[in-house]
Design a protein around this motif. Structure first.
Motif, PDB file in Angstrom:
ATOM      1  N   ALA A 143      30.798  30.369 -32.622  1.00  0.00           N
ATOM      2  CA  ALA A 143      30.507  28.359 -33.155  1.00  0.00           C
ATOM      3  C   ALA A 143      31.928  27.734 -32.687  1.00  0.00           C
ATOM      4  CB  ALA A 143      29.717  28.147 -34.176  1.00  0.00           C
ATOM      5  N   VAL A 144      31.412  26.626 -31.854  1.00  0.00           N
ATOM      6  CA  VAL A 144      32.977  25.987 -31.509  1.00  0.00           C
ATOM      7  C   VAL A 144      32.222  24.538 -30.981  1.00  0.00           C
ATOM      8  CG1 VAL A 144      34.007  27.739 -30.432  1.00  0.00           C
ATOM      9  CG2 VAL A 144      32.840  26.335 -28.434  1.00  0.00           C
ATOM     10  N   ILE A 188      34.365  23.133 -23.526  1.00  0.00           N
ATOM     11  CA  ILE A 188      33.037  23.370 -23.275  1.00  0.00           C
ATOM     12  C   ILE A 188      31.646  22.508 -23.577  1.00  0.00           C
ATOM     13  CG2 ILE A 188      32.791  24.430 -25.388  1.00  0.00           C
ATOM     14  CD1 ILE A 188      30.954  26.947 -24.299  1.00  0.00           C
ATOM     15  N   THR A 189      30.493  22.291 -23.391  1.00  0.00           N
ATOM     16  CA  THR A 189      29.827  21.401 -23.240  1.00  0.00           C
ATOM     17  C   THR A 189      28.145  22.002 -23.868  1.00  0.00           C
ATOM     18  OG1 THR A 189      28.203  22.073 -21.388  1.00  0.00           O
ATOM     19  CG2 THR A 189      30.095  20.396 -21.034  1.00  0.00           C
ATOM     20  N   ARG A 190      27.316  20.880 -24.169  1.00  0.00           N
ATOM     21  CA  ARG A 190      26.211  22.099 -25.107  1.00  0.00           C
ATOM     22  C   ARG A 190      25.559  22.678 -24.376  1.00  0.00           C
ATOM     23  NH1 ARG A 190      24.391  15.662 -26.929  1.00  0.00           N
ATOM     24  NH2 ARG A 190      26.270  15.974 -26.977  1.00  0.00           N
ATOM     25  N   GLU A 191      24.865  22.104 -22.962  1.00  0.00           N
ATOM     26  CA  GLU A 191      24.166  22.582 -22.088  1.00  0.00           C
ATOM     27  C   GLU A 191      24.914  24.329 -22.329  1.00  0.00           C
ATOM     28  OE1 GLU A 191      25.732  19.848 -21.416  1.00  0.00           O
ATOM     29  OE2 GLU A 191      23.643  19.053 -21.699  1.00  0.00           O
ATOM     30  N   VAL A 214      27.151  32.267 -27.886  1.00  0.00           N
ATOM     31  CA  VAL A 214      28.186  31.011 -28.157  1.00  0.00           C
ATOM     32  C   VAL A 214      27.765  29.875 -28.326  1.00  0.00           C
ATOM     33  CG1 VAL A 214      29.440  29.099 -26.612  1.00  0.00           C
ATOM     34  CG2 VAL A 214      29.741  32.146 -26.380  1.00  0.00           C
ATOM     35  N   THR A 215      27.378  29.206 -29.908  1.00  0.00           N
ATOM     36  CA  THR A 215      26.811  28.565 -30.274  1.00  0.00           C
ATOM     37  C   THR A 215      27.788  26.672 -30.115  1.00  0.00           C
ATOM     38  OG1 THR A 215      26.089  29.367 -31.527  1.00  0.00           O
ATOM     39  CG2 THR A 215      25.848  27.077 -32.547  1.00  0.00           C
ATOM     40  N   VAL A 216      27.499  25.622 -29.602  1.00  0.00           N
ATOM     41  CA  VAL A 216      28.010  24.851 -29.518  1.00  0.00           C
ATOM     42  C   VAL A 216      27.439  23.469 -29.884  1.00  0.00           C
ATOM     43  CG1 VAL A 216      29.410  22.344 -27.402  1.00  0.00           C
ATOM     44  CG2 VAL A 216      28.655  25.342 -26.411  1.00  0.00           C
ATOM     45  N   ASN A 217      28.763  23.227 -31.216  1.00  0.00           N
ATOM     46  CA  ASN A 217      28.124  22.095 -32.047  1.00  0.00           C
ATOM     47  C   ASN A 217      28.540  21.001 -31.789  1.00  0.00           C
ATOM     48  OD1 ASN A 217      27.789  23.898 -33.898  1.00  0.00           O
ATOM     49  ND2 ASN A 217      30.319  24.292 -34.821  1.00  0.00           N
ATOM     50  N   TYR A 218      27.646  19.680 -31.876  1.00  0.00           N
ATOM     51  CA  TYR A 218      27.322  18.456 -30.968  1.00  0.00           C
ATOM     52  C   TYR A 218      27.394  17.381 -32.136  1.00  0.00           C
ATOM     53  CZ  TYR A 218      23.230  19.368 -29.573  1.00  0.00           C
ATOM     54  OH  TYR A 218      21.749  20.025 -29.065  1.00  0.00           O
TER      55      TYR A 218
END
Ligand SMILES: *[C@@H]1O[C@H](CO)[C@@H](O)[C@H](O)[C@H]1NC(C)=O
Ligand SMILES: *[C@@H]1O[C@H](CO)[C@@H](O)[C@H](O)[C@H]1NC(C)=O
Ligand SMILES: *[C@@H]1O[C@H](CO)[C@@H](O)[C@H](O)[C@H]1NC(C)=O
Ligand SMILES: *[C@@H]1O[C@H](CO)[C@@H](O)[C@H](O)[C@H]1NC(C)=O
Ligand SMILES: *[C@@H]1O[C@H](CO)[C@@H](O)[C@H](O)[C@H]1NC(C)=O
Ligand SMILES: *[C@@H]1O[C@H](CO)[C@@H](O)[C@H](O)[C@H]1NC(C)=O
Length: 370
Positions: A143-144, A188-191, A214-218
């Motif tokens: 998760a980033v 990296i983007t949320r998409e 891969v989890t993208v935090n926003y």
């Protein structure tokens, strides 16, 4: 007469020298009998058995199989101490050994050495050991935060060396995102969040495939929050939809006061992607400007929604239907985000009241013709 060790030693010395001779000599057959004579390679999978066949004839007086320069068998005598090496045939026409449970270090040249009329001849066979592809090391799920540089790796073994590729498992993505062990995603983007699949392939067996999440935090992003018109004494619902990773916590304010669940006649429901406030019986004091705040550890976002009064629908069932239908798809006054000023509630009320006055007129007209 030669006997015992001295005989063996001499014989092996002789063969060692002969091993250097490139003569094709007696044909060597590999694998099963169906293989053509020209085939000088035996290919087996790790763990399987390999049979090394050597074709002989009645003039042959001595036979031996060697692994590189080490004697495995001469005639019926086993020289190798490896229990996996067994004699399978020592006949007038064939001299064959079997190597059981083949491992990668068995790969290499094996020599069949024969003596015919005092002329030593050798023939070589190359044992090739294949190993199915196997991923031995792969990045763990991560998760980033959005914008981070992400690096994924996938290390695989196999023989021949497997081809490693990365794919992004998304209906929109096609093909590979990387054609080697490493996958680098810059900023990296949320998409780009989701599953990434590593595949290690050689032609020995089906590919070994593993996935990394891969989890993208926003920070929260409010999608929708609409103004709502409700008649006095009716039920009114305010809703605020927000996207966020991790999921947002929602808070509601009216003017500067925090709206809490404990208030009688009001229910606040918080879900992963939205928050909903239900007024079971809207009173005068309930009308006004509400602010929905969506927050996670990356940030927050807010939007204001207005709960405004509309005219009490009459008791006529026909009219009531019209009214609710006109109200439900209330697209008119949109949500007001981050303090941008919208329509004042009084203006909206006026507009809606006008609308409501027009509806009964149009309804009355056709009925008046009866
Ligand atoms: C046998 O294997 C060796 C080594 O892999 C290779 O160089 C050679 O071309 C192979 N020969 C045949 C006939 O396949
Ligand atoms: C063949 O020789 C190699 C190298 O010395 C050895 O590692 C391997 O175990 C041997 N295999 C057999 C079947 O003798
Ligand atoms: C991310 O990668 C880009 C391009 O390689 C580089 O310019 C940037 O400094 C990197 N950012 C971080 C935080 O490492
Ligand atoms: C709503 O509240 C009003 C005023 O408190 C009350 O008179 C009315 O009966 C309530 N209606 C319902 C459906 O509870
Ligand atoms: C709403 O957002 C604005 C702009 O980001 C900020 O100034 C304001 O304090 C926020 N309001 C609440 C109640 O969080
Ligand atoms: C509602 O409140 C918010 C925040 O207090 C404010 O920015 C906005 O202008 C208000 N909207 C109306 C229509 O008064």
């Amino acid at each position: 007469m030669w006997s015992g060790l001295s005989c063996r030693t001499l014989w092996s010395l002789l063969m060692l020298r002969c091993g250097l001779v490139q003569a094709a000599g007696v044909p060597v057959r590999s694998g099963d009998a169906g293989f053509p004579k020209a085939m000088d390679n035996v290919t087996v999978r790790q763990g399987d058995s390999a049979i090394l066949r050597c074709v002989v004839d009645s003039r042959v007086t001595r036979v031996a199989w060697l692994n590189r320069s080490t004697i495995l068998y001469t005639g019926n005598d086993k020289w190798s101490i490896d229990p996996r090496v067994v004699l399978v045939a020592n006949t007038k026409s064939q001299y064959s050994i079997e190597i059981q449970n083949v491992d990668i270090y068995d790969e290499g040249p094996y020599t069949c050495s024969v003596q015919t009329d005092n002329h030593p001849k050798t023939s070589r066979v190359h044992l090739i050991v294949q190993v199915p592809p196997r991923i031995v090391e792969i990045s763990s799920n991560i998760a980033v935060n959005e914008g981070t540089n992400v690096s994924l790796s996938c290390i695989a073994t196999g023989r021949p060396e497997p081809v490693v590729t990365w794919r992004y498992l998304s209906p929109k993505a096609h093909g590979f995102v990387s054609e080697d062990e490493y996958l680098e995603i810059t900023g990296i983007t949320r998409e780009q969040s989701g599953l990434y699949e590593c595949s290690a392939a050689n032609d020995v067996s089906s590919p070994d495939v593993r996935r990394v999440k891969v989890t993208v935090n926003y920070p929260p992003y409010i999608l929708d929050a609409r103004n709502i018109g409700v008649p006095l004494g009716h039920q009114g619902i305010l809703q605020c939809d927000a996207l966020a990773v991790p999921a947002a916590d929602f808070f509601w304010y009216k003017e500067d006061k925090r709206l809490t669940e404990s208030r009688k006649g009001v229910k606040v429901e918080n879900r992963e992607t939205y928050s909903r406030v239900t007024f079971f019986n809207v009173s005068e004091q309930d009308y006004g400007n509400y602010t929905c705040v969506a927050m996670n550890r990356l940030g927050h976002s807010n939007a204001s929604v207005i709960l405004f009064e509309i005219l009490q629908p009459s008791s006529s069932p026909l009219l009531q239907e019209e009214t609710t239908a006109a109200l439900t798809p209330l697209k008119g006054p949109g949500a007001v985000h981050d303090g941008n000023s919208g329509c004042p509630p009084c203006l909206l009320c006026t507009a809606l009241s006008l609308l409501l006055f027009l509806i009964p007129l149009s309804l009355l007209l056709p009925s008046a013709q009866f």
